[in-house]
Scaffold this motif. Structure first.
Motif, PDB file in Angstrom:
ATOM      1  N   ALA A 327     -14.977  41.950 -17.013  1.00 32.30           N
ATOM      2  CA  ALA A 327     -15.276  43.133 -16.215  1.00 32.30           C
ATOM      3  C   ALA A 327     -16.282  42.813 -15.126  1.00 32.30           C
ATOM      4  N   MET A 329     -18.789  45.046 -12.570  1.00 27.54           N
ATOM      5  CA  MET A 329     -19.296  46.394 -12.337  1.00 27.54           C
ATOM      6  C   MET A 329     -20.206  46.403 -11.124  1.00 27.54           C
ATOM      7  N   THR A 359     -11.111  50.603 -10.832  1.00 24.78           N
ATOM      8  CA  THR A 359     -11.304  51.992 -11.225  1.00 24.78           C
ATOM      9  C   THR A 359     -12.650  52.497 -10.732  1.00 24.78           C
ATOM     10  N   THR A 360     -12.734  53.802 -10.503  1.00 24.45           N
ATOM     11  CA  THR A 360     -13.958  54.413 -10.012  1.00 24.45           C
ATOM     12  C   THR A 360     -14.105  55.805 -10.600  1.00 24.45           C
ATOM     13  N   THR A 361     -15.343  56.322 -10.565  1.00 23.65           N
ATOM     14  CA  THR A 361     -15.592  57.705 -10.955  1.00 23.65           C
ATOM     15  C   THR A 361     -15.923  58.570  -9.754  1.00 23.65           C
ATOM     16  N   PHE A 430     -15.080  54.720 -19.571  1.00 23.64           N
ATOM     17  CA  PHE A 430     -15.530  53.381 -19.230  1.00 23.64           C
ATOM     18  C   PHE A 430     -15.235  52.416 -20.373  1.00 23.64           C
ATOM     19  N   THR A 433     -11.721  51.402 -20.422  1.00 23.63           N
ATOM     20  CA  THR A 433     -11.403  50.520 -19.299  1.00 23.63           C
ATOM     21  C   THR A 433     -11.900  49.102 -19.544  1.00 23.63           C
ATOM     22  N   THR A 442     -11.117  43.476 -14.653  1.00 22.63           N
ATOM     23  CA  THR A 442     -11.286  44.897 -14.385  1.00 22.63           C
ATOM     24  C   THR A 442     -12.536  45.102 -13.540  1.00 22.63           C
ATOM     25  N   ILE A 444     -15.045  47.781 -11.915  1.00 25.35           N
ATOM     26  CA  ILE A 444     -15.434  49.161 -12.196  1.00 25.35           C
ATOM     27  C   ILE A 444     -16.545  49.616 -11.261  1.00 25.35           C
TER      28      ILE A 444
END
Length: 569
Positions: A327, A329, A359-361, A430, A433, A442, A444
């Protein structure tokens, strides 16, 4: 300075980090003192360098500012205030509750909400009036509390009653009994803020989309509480003087576009525009020139010699590609470009032929557009919708709160609107993911903070204390913390800008992560002028100033620094 015309006795300056709240507040204080008013400037900003700006060491007591007649200042340390607040909340339980529960309470009271409440606790007495403020003609506060904090403090429920009735025994503020004795003073403070004959709230923003969006949200929150005595200040308005400089032309165009798209609620406010300064207004002469900045070419020429070279981000991406899993981040305050950085990293990895999930928030982030045209089987773009996650979380928590009366339920509902709750609500998404990163890379945007991670790892089982979810012990959740602490699996990038407040806030974030046992892989300093050959005089001066913050990052904070040039977003 339109926002100082016919102003009431109390001025509050608020805005997102890095917009120039402290500089504007200090310059206003110097200006008003110069008119013969006796002024008290109060700062609670944890990233504040107000001592340096005013060239005077400050404490928690009013201190006369050197060479400025009538000006006094004090600096409330929010971290010290938060430590005192935690002691008041927890000490009565020592020797009564198990150590594991006390540790959980400590972490409950380590978040941003507690820091903000504790700081407000410190200057509420100044706001409602005491012996420290009685002799001053004008009181200036940097910075104001958010709408969430004010709503929380204005609710009528006695805090001890809420804690006694609550199914969780805590909130994002932890045990709220420590606030019980302050509720009357808090109510008076909120009334003072809403009284336009006593207070003016100055919303400071920059001519940038993210800052304007935050100012709009803050304005709406405050208006909903009856605080309509607002004035908007757009700080850092840039006008290109060298039209042959493509960076200058693009920067001016971006500012114009952002201001033309300003939300209607901000358009209705009185507006003051302050020009972009070539350097930060440090020292009294800089503050006196703040509202009409000038370029000092001699300082520019000396400082421009000192530049900082960073590592190549492309090399970091090559290392990710070689691992083929794990991952990545991107973390940082809003507006530093972490979403665009995440999208760029994901795109480059996919272009190298690696399967990647991005991916995002951020509900406003167009990550698919930012990622570009990459085959779908290589780049999978997802979005964690915080609105959906928060609503699901709220319903589950409220369904268990059957014993609360109306006031207690109102307090719980407000607590569930806090920033801490948003982090926790999206945490499980999260976790899912990150769990998928076993067989692909991944990327993030953004990760949970160290506070949230520790909250979920606290003693007494986060199932009851925090998550309140039936699947709290799933493999995805229980396995997340070890994955985040494994530098071979998770590479965490702290994103910032080459400016004082973003750098200092990023340093605080890094310390927060270290408490959770997580070491960042590096820092990305975004939107730098250092690598560019700018010719506009103002941008040349700002390019020189960046070296100070780039060197601070390289020498003090980061083991690895990636410098990205300014580009039109």
């Amino acid at each position: 300075m339109n926002f100082l015309d016919n102003a009431p006795r109390i001025l509050f300056f608020t805005g997102k980090g890095g917009v120039g709240k402290t500089s504007t507040a200090c310059a206003s204080a110097v200006y008003l003192a110069g008119r013969g008013e006796k002024v008290l400037l109060v700062s609670t900003d944890p990233a504040s360098n107000i001592d340096e700006v005013l060239a005077t060491p400050l404490s928690g007591e009013p201190t006369a500012i050197r060479d400025v007649e009538n000006l006094f200042a004090l600096n409330i340390d929010p971290r010290a205030a938060a430590a005192a607040y935690r002691a008041r909340a927890i000490d009565p339980y020592r020797g009564i509750l198990p150590d594991a529960v006390l540790e959980n309470m400590e972490e409950q009271l380590s978040g941003a909400c507690t820091l903000e409440i504790a700081a407000f606790d410190g200057f509420t007495e100044l706001l409602v009036g005491n012996e420290k403020t009685a002799d001053f003609d004008r009181i200036i506060f940097d910075t104001a509390p958010t709408g969430h904090t004010l709503r929380l403090l204005s609710l009528p429920k006695a805090w001890t009653g809420f804690v006694a009735d609550s199914t969780t025994g805590s909130s994002c503020l932890g045990p709220l009994a420590a606030l019980e004795k302050q509720t009357r003073m808090y109510a008076q403070a909120v009334e003072t803020l809403a009284d336009e004959s006593q207070t003016r709230l100055v919303l400071v923003t920059r001519p940038e989309a993210a800052s304007i969006k935050e100012a709009s949200r803050t304005s709406e929150e405050l208006a909903a509480l009856g605080i309509t005595n607002q004035h908007l200040v757009v700080n850092g308005q840039f006008v290109a003087t060298d039209l042959t400089d493509p960076v200058a032309v693009a920067l001016a165009s971006r500012a114009e576009t952002a201001l033309s798209a300003m939300p209607e609620n901000l358009r209705q406010l009185a507006l003051t525009t302050i020009p972009l300064a070539p350097v930060l207004p440090v020292g009294l002469e800089g503050l006196r020139r703040f509202f009409a900045p000038q370029i000092d070419t001699s300082i520019t020429q000396v400082a421009a010699i000192d530049s900082v070279q960073g590592d190549e981000l492309e090399q970091f991406i090559e290392e990710l590609a070689a691992s083929g899993r794990g991952a990545v981040m991107t973390m940082g305050k809003g507006g530093v470009g972490k979403t665009s950085i995440a999208a760029m990293i994901a795109r480059r990895l996919a272009e190298k032929g690696h399967p990647v999930t991005l991916t995002t928030t951020d509900p406003a982030a167009h990550v698919a557009d930012a990622a570009g045209q990459v085959p779908a089987h290589l780049l999978r773009v997802e979005r964690i919708d915080p609105v959906v996650e928060i609503e699901r979380y709220r319903k589950e928590v409220l369904s268990e709160a059957t014993e609360l009366d109306d006031d207690g339920r109102a307090l719980l509902e407000e607590d569930l609107r806090s920033p801490c709750i948003e982090e926790i609500a999206v945490f499980q998404a999260f976790a899912r993911t990150v769990h998928q990163a076993d067989d692909r890379i991944t990327v993030i945007d953004t990760a949970p903070t160290g506070h949230t991670i520790l909250l979920l790892d606290a003693a007494q089982s986060y199932h009851k204390e925090v998550l309140k979810r039936g699947d709290a012990h799933s493999d995805e959740v229980t396995g997340l913390l070890p994955r985040l602490r494994d530098p071979a699996f998770t590479r965490l990038l702290i994103c910032t800008l080459p400016e004082a407040t973003p750098v200092h806030e990023a340093a605080d974030l890094q310390e927060d992560l270290k408490r959770a046992g997580i070491t960042p892989a590096g820092w990305v300093v975004n939107q730098c002028l250092q690598p560019l050959a700018v010719t506009d005089p103002l941008l040349v001066a700002r390019r020189a100033r960046e070296a100070v913050y780039l060197r601070e990052v390289a020498d003090t904070h980061a083991s690895r620094v990636f410098i990205l040039p300014w580009q039109e977003r």
